[in-house]
Design an enzyme around this catalytic site. Structure first.
Site, PDB file in Angstrom:
ATOM      1  N   GLU A  21       0.828  -1.201   0.000  1.00 56.02           N
ATOM      2  CA  GLU A  21       0.000   0.000   0.000  1.00 56.02           C
ATOM      3  C   GLU A  21       0.865   1.254   0.000  1.00 56.02           C
ATOM      4  O   GLU A  21       1.939   1.281   0.587  1.00 56.02           O
ATOM      5  CB  GLU A  21      -0.916   0.000   1.231  1.00 56.02           C
ATOM      6  CG  GLU A  21      -1.929  -1.128   1.143  1.00 56.02           C
ATOM      7  CD  GLU A  21      -3.000  -1.058   2.226  1.00 56.02           C
ATOM      8  OE1 GLU A  21      -4.156  -1.335   1.916  1.00 56.02           O
ATOM      9  OE2 GLU A  21      -2.681  -0.729   3.374  1.00 56.02           O
ATOM     10  N   LEU A  25       9.103   6.144  19.011  1.00 59.01           N
ATOM     11  CA  LEU A  25       9.484   5.962  20.417  1.00 59.01           C
ATOM     12  C   LEU A  25       8.289   5.452  21.236  1.00 59.01           C
ATOM     13  O   LEU A  25       8.345   4.398  21.848  1.00 59.01           O
ATOM     14  CB  LEU A  25      10.023   7.287  20.973  1.00 59.01           C
ATOM     15  CG  LEU A  25      10.663   7.236  22.352  1.00 59.01           C
ATOM     16  CD1 LEU A  25      11.882   6.324  22.377  1.00 59.01           C
ATOM     17  CD2 LEU A  25      11.058   8.642  22.825  1.00 59.01           C
ATOM     18  N   CYS A  81      -1.738   6.351   9.805  1.00 58.41           N
ATOM     19  CA  CYS A  81      -0.578   5.677  10.388  1.00 58.41           C
ATOM     20  C   CYS A  81      -0.988   4.407  11.110  1.00 58.41           C
ATOM     21  O   CYS A  81      -1.900   4.420  11.926  1.00 58.41           O
ATOM     22  CB  CYS A  81       0.098   6.586  11.397  1.00 58.41           C
ATOM     23  SG  CYS A  81       0.749   8.056  10.663  1.00 58.41           S
TER      24      CYS A  81
HETATM   25  N1  SAH Z   1       8.627   0.372  10.928  1.00 57.33           N
HETATM   26  C1  SAH Z   1       8.774   1.799  10.889  1.00 57.33           C
HETATM   27  C2  SAH Z   1       8.048   2.387   9.729  1.00 57.33           C
HETATM   28  C3  SAH Z   1       6.547   2.339   9.799  1.00 57.33           C
HETATM   29  S1  SAH Z   1       6.080   3.929  10.129  1.00 57.33           S
HETATM   30  C4  SAH Z   1       8.400   2.384  12.230  1.00 57.33           C
HETATM   31  O1  SAH Z   1       7.969   1.627  13.095  1.00 57.33           O
HETATM   32  O2  SAH Z   1       8.602   3.555  12.463  1.00 57.33           O
HETATM   33  C5  SAH Z   1       4.496   3.910  10.623  1.00 57.33           C
HETATM   34  C6  SAH Z   1       4.184   5.157  11.411  1.00 57.33           C
HETATM   35  O3  SAH Z   1       2.925   4.954  12.040  1.00 57.33           O
HETATM   36  C7  SAH Z   1       5.161   5.444  12.520  1.00 57.33           C
HETATM   37  O4  SAH Z   1       5.170   6.831  12.736  1.00 57.33           O
HETATM   38  C8  SAH Z   1       4.529   4.726  13.679  1.00 57.33           C
HETATM   39  O5  SAH Z   1       5.039   5.234  14.852  1.00 57.33           O
HETATM   40  C9  SAH Z   1       3.059   5.029  13.443  1.00 57.33           C
HETATM   41  N2  SAH Z   1       2.066   4.067  13.948  1.00 57.33           N
HETATM   42  C10 SAH Z   1       2.092   2.723  13.928  1.00 57.33           C
HETATM   43  N3  SAH Z   1       0.942   2.206  14.417  1.00 57.33           N
HETATM   44  C11 SAH Z   1       0.157   3.259  14.742  1.00 57.33           C
HETATM   45  C12 SAH Z   1      -1.184   3.411  15.249  1.00 57.33           C
HETATM   46  N4  SAH Z   1      -1.968   2.387  15.532  1.00 57.33           N
HETATM   47  N5  SAH Z   1      -1.648   4.685  15.407  1.00 57.33           N
HETATM   48  C13 SAH Z   1      -0.881   5.750  15.097  1.00 57.33           C
HETATM   49  N6  SAH Z   1       0.342   5.667  14.609  1.00 57.33           N
HETATM   50  C14 SAH Z   1       0.861   4.439  14.438  1.00 57.33           C
END
Ligand code: SAH
Length: 348
Positions: free
Chosen positions: A93, A212, A329
């Site tokens: 996606e 984080l 996200c």
């Molecule tokens: N594996 C990497 C790249 C994916 S980024 C990582 O973990 O950073 C995906 C983005 O969505 C990141 O900013 C992560 O922090 C955020 N994210 C993941 N699950 C989420 C959720 N349920 N709600 C909001 N943000 C989320």
């Protein structure tokens, strides 16, 4: 003989290959421009190449295209989510987002990842440089939009696909080709510490973002399994090194989850942790994933941001885009195509 995936080659690699095959090296630049500047992927349409060279290209090289399997358009904010089919039948996606200053594209780097919704179906494989690049080229072609920002925040962990991602970045930003400034690229990682050191050595001008999501190890291990391998202290040490080496400010992403990491005490812990670091906090209202029951209370994000601000930590709130089409996200998933078939193959 397997054909070479030409869009995954940097210019010097294409030059070397052509030369080894007995072709003129300078032709590589012409071909590279057809691909990355004119975006012509059919060798027969590269009209300033000889018929003989075009035949040679067809014999030894291929372009691994992506196919739009499905396209969903948000009715609230113009976000478009593409479901692309890869040449081996896997799906990824890609999300195109509209901001006041232009368009940003969120690309995937793997089929499936370990942390967000896309992990629920399990990890499958890493994408090649061309598969990452083509998400941009194909989305630009389909939408007619020229993107001004690229975020590596789709499905997958970019630093678990380090070599291909770096190659993608080199091709994307090559002045002799697509020429996209890495200053407009953000790469988000869950915190693969050894690769953060590796990335620091490359001194790329991109923005490193760290997922984080918690300022103490117990809470972070609970939501992010990687914390058991590399804890917060090790992660921050790597971040400090990265900032020193590249001179770039880091973004820390923090999804505010009620009852998990959203209290005043959590905000205070976070500000103590980040004090003195050249960084910025991006707060994310957590997006619903149906398999998990995380949520963010109405005023929690603003309160959290205010508290950080008072303690000298610069924080912004990420806009939630495309939530009606599961484009936000954490909502992307690799089994999107399958899920639809199970639902009776509904097409949006
Ligand atoms: N594996 C990497 C790249 C994916 S980024 C990582 O973990 O950073 C995906 C983005 O969505 C990141 O900013 C992560 O922090 C955020 N994210 C993941 N699950 C989420 C959720 N349920 N709600 C909001 N943000 C989320």
């Amino acid at each position: 003989m397997e054909k070479t995936d030409i869009l995954s080659l940097e210019l010097p690699e294409l030059e070397a290959l052509l030369e080894a095959q007995g072709e003129k090296k300078f032709r590589a630049k012409q071909i590279y421009q057809w691909l990355h500047v004119k975006r012509i992927f059919d060798f027969d349409k590269m009209t300033d190449l000889s018929v003989q060279l075009r035949a040679h290209l067809k014999e030894y090289f291929c372009v691994n295209g992506l196919f739009v399997q499905k396209k969903l358009e948000s009715s609230i904010d113009n976000t478009v989510k593409y479901l692309y089919r890869l040449s081996d039948g896997n799906y990824v996606e890609t999300v195109l987002m509209e901001y006041s200053y232009g368009h940003s594209i969120c690309v995937s780097t793997q089929v499936g990842c370990r942390f967000c919704a896309s992990a629920i179906a399990g990890y499958v494989r890493s994408l090649t440089p061309s598969e990452i690049l083509m998400q941009i080229y194909e989305t630009e072609r389909d939408s007619g939009v020229k993107v001004s920002g690229v975020v590596l925040m789709g499905i997958g962990e970019p630093l678990d696909n380090f070599d291909n991602v770096v190659k993608f970045l080199r091709i994307l930003s090559d002045g002799k080709g697509n020429n996209f400034s890495l200053r407009h690229v953000s790469l988000s990682t869950c915190g693969v510490v050894p690769r953060i050191y590796d990335l620091a050595e490359l001194r790329l001008q991109l923005t490193l973002c760290i997922s984080l999501h918690a300022a103490d190890n117990n809470a972070r291990s609970e939501i992010m399994p990687i914390n058991k391998a590399y804890n917060i202290q090790e992660l921050l040490e790597a971040c400090r090194y990265y900032i020193d080496r590249t001179g770039r400010r880091i973004t820390f992403e923090y999804a505010v989850i009620s009852g998990v990491n959203s209290s005043d005490r959590d905000a205070d812990r976070l500000s103590d942790l980040l004090r003195g670091l050249n960084c910025h906090v991006n707060l994310i209202p957590v997006n619903r994933v149906k398999e998990r029951d995380y949520h963010t209370a109405q005023s929690a994000v603003a309160d959290f941001a205010k508290r950080l601000g008072k303690r000298g930590i610069n924080a912004t709130v990420r806009r939630t885009l495309g939530s009606d089409i599961e484009a936000a996200c954490g909502q992307l998933r690799r089994d999107a195509a399958k899920k639809d078939t199970e639902n009776g193959g509904a097409d949006a």
